[in-house]
Design an enzyme around this catalytic site. Structure first.
Site, PDB file in Angstrom:
ATOM      1  N   SER A 100       0.824  -1.210   0.000  1.00  0.00           N
ATOM      2  CA  SER A 100       0.000   0.000   0.000  1.00  0.00           C
ATOM      3  C   SER A 100       0.857   1.258   0.000  1.00  0.00           C
ATOM      4  O   SER A 100       1.938   1.292   0.613  1.00  0.00           O
ATOM      5  CB  SER A 100      -0.898   0.009   1.238  1.00  0.00           C
ATOM      6  OG  SER A 100      -1.571   1.247   1.355  1.00  0.00           O
TER       7      SER A 100
ATOM      8  N   TYR B 153      -2.228   0.556   9.979  1.00  0.00           N
ATOM      9  CA  TYR B 153      -2.411  -0.147   8.706  1.00  0.00           C
ATOM     10  C   TYR B 153      -1.169   0.020   7.829  1.00  0.00           C
ATOM     11  O   TYR B 153      -0.603  -0.956   7.328  1.00  0.00           O
ATOM     12  CB  TYR B 153      -3.652   0.378   7.980  1.00  0.00           C
ATOM     13  CG  TYR B 153      -3.698  -0.030   6.523  1.00  0.00           C
ATOM     14  CD1 TYR B 153      -3.988  -1.341   6.157  1.00  0.00           C
ATOM     15  CD2 TYR B 153      -3.424   0.892   5.516  1.00  0.00           C
ATOM     16  CE1 TYR B 153      -4.009  -1.717   4.821  1.00  0.00           C
ATOM     17  CE2 TYR B 153      -3.448   0.528   4.188  1.00  0.00           C
ATOM     18  CZ  TYR B 153      -3.740  -0.783   3.834  1.00  0.00           C
ATOM     19  OH  TYR B 153      -3.745  -1.151   2.511  1.00  0.00           O
TER      20      TYR B 153
ATOM     21  N   LYS C 181     -17.549  -1.861   1.021  1.00  0.00           N
ATOM     22  CA  LYS C 181     -16.442  -1.293   1.792  1.00  0.00           C
ATOM     23  C   LYS C 181     -16.854  -0.182   2.759  1.00  0.00           C
ATOM     24  O   LYS C 181     -16.038   0.255   3.582  1.00  0.00           O
ATOM     25  CB  LYS C 181     -15.362  -0.774   0.840  1.00  0.00           C
ATOM     26  CG  LYS C 181     -14.673  -1.876   0.051  1.00  0.00           C
ATOM     27  CD  LYS C 181     -13.576  -1.342  -0.857  1.00  0.00           C
ATOM     28  CE  LYS C 181     -12.429  -0.759  -0.085  1.00  0.00           C
ATOM     29  NZ  LYS C 181     -11.317  -0.327  -0.969  1.00  0.00           N
TER      30      LYS C 181
END
Length: 314
Positions: free
Chosen positions: A115, A138, A176
């Site tokens: 990411s 994250y 999502k």
């Protein structure tokens, strides 16, 4: 046989459909369908089997699989607002290490999802440690696994590619919730009869001018398939190489639907210091490795996506 973890999610299901289009149907999807609504992403896909993520975890310890040609590891906790570090590390780090070791034992290519959140406040977007300063757990979980992979790149039994996704948008992200793309949320605002809303001025950027590298999910799938077929190893940015403002996304939604006007809201306090106001992938390493295809612009990709969403809402 091809294994796609997270295969019922947005990127995973987009990849499954792209593999189908390329003639690949012997696909095992691995996911966690606690949120059963995600099944809709695979209704029109051609797959051979489905495994729960825990069942696949057990299977990886048995070394019983044969005929596996590749693993696309897309499964992860992708909620940037999740602060349960133990949960995040189990999903994004520990599980990923097991998948890596499984692929290496079977000597099959592994393409996994990293990411752009690894960059955070690092001041740049090149795949080197000096730019990697995550702003949330994250992003740190993704960086930690990238670092773990880096230490093994010179001692591989099969290719391994980490793709650092920038801001992915496109079909099959309905499940999502708050983590869906800005294009999805703006579409729903306009369709409900309200004006699309963007953040006001913040962090040195004017209202609606915070900019991201927005990449269409079909382009992400294309990079994944190229990475598998190319036989390269390494960690690469997966973006368009262009930063475009949120205002462009909103205006494209308005132009495509033929209604609405942008409204601005105060930047929320809970995101201050945890928000990337600008992202832009440096594609030098991806291009040097041989990926030569062009990427959709925000205007073209968002217009196509809004048309797709409109067709689903009929």
């Amino acid at each position: 046989m091809i294994i796609v973890t997270g295969g019922a999610g947005m990127i995973g299901s987009g990849l499954v459909h792209a593999l189908n289009a390329a003639g690949e149907c012997n696909i095992i999807v691995v996911d966690d369908l606690t949120d059963g609504i995600k099944f809709r992403n695979l209704v029109d896909a051609d797959i051979a089997d489905y495994l729960d993520r825990d069942e696949f975890l057990h299977r990886m310890t048995q070394d019983a699989d044969s005929g596996v040609r590749a693993i696309f590891h897309q499964g992860a906790c992708s909620a940037t607002t999740e602060w349960d570090g133990r949960f995040m590390m189990e999903r994004n780090f520990t599980y990923s290490k097991t998948v890596f070791e499984y692929a290496q034992r079977l000597r099959i290519p592994l393409i996994y999802a990293s990411s752009a959140a690894v960059y955070g406040g690092g001041g740049g977007f090149r795949e080197t440690p000096e730019f990697e300063r995550p702003l949330n757990v994250y992003g740190w979980s993704k960086k930690l696994f990238d670092d773990w992979v880096r230490r093994r790149l010179h001692d591989l039994t099969a290719p391994v590619v980490g793709l650092r996704y920038f801001n992915v948008y496109g079909p099959r992200e309905n499940h999502k919730g708050a983590m869906a793309s800005v294009a999805f949320h703006l579409f729903n605002q306009v369709r409900s009869g309200t004006n699309p809303k963007l953040f006001g001025a913040y962090d040195g950027y004017g209202a609606g001018e915070q900019s991201r590298d927005f990449i269409h999910v079909d382009d992400v799938a294309a990079v994944n398939i190229w990475a598998w077929r190319s036989g390269v190893s390494g960690i690469f940015n997966c973006g368009t190489g262009r930063a475009e403002p949120f205002r462009t996304v909103a205006q494209t939604v308005i132009d495509t639907l033929g209604t609405g006007a942008i409204e601005f809201i105060d930047f929320p306090d809970h995101l201050k210091g945890r928000y990337q106001s600008f992202t832009q992938a440096d594609l030098t390493q991806l291009r040097a490795a041989g990926y030569g295809k062009c990427f959709r612009t925000v205007a073209s990709g968002t217009s196509d996506y809004i048309a797709w969403l409109s067709s689903q809402a009929l």
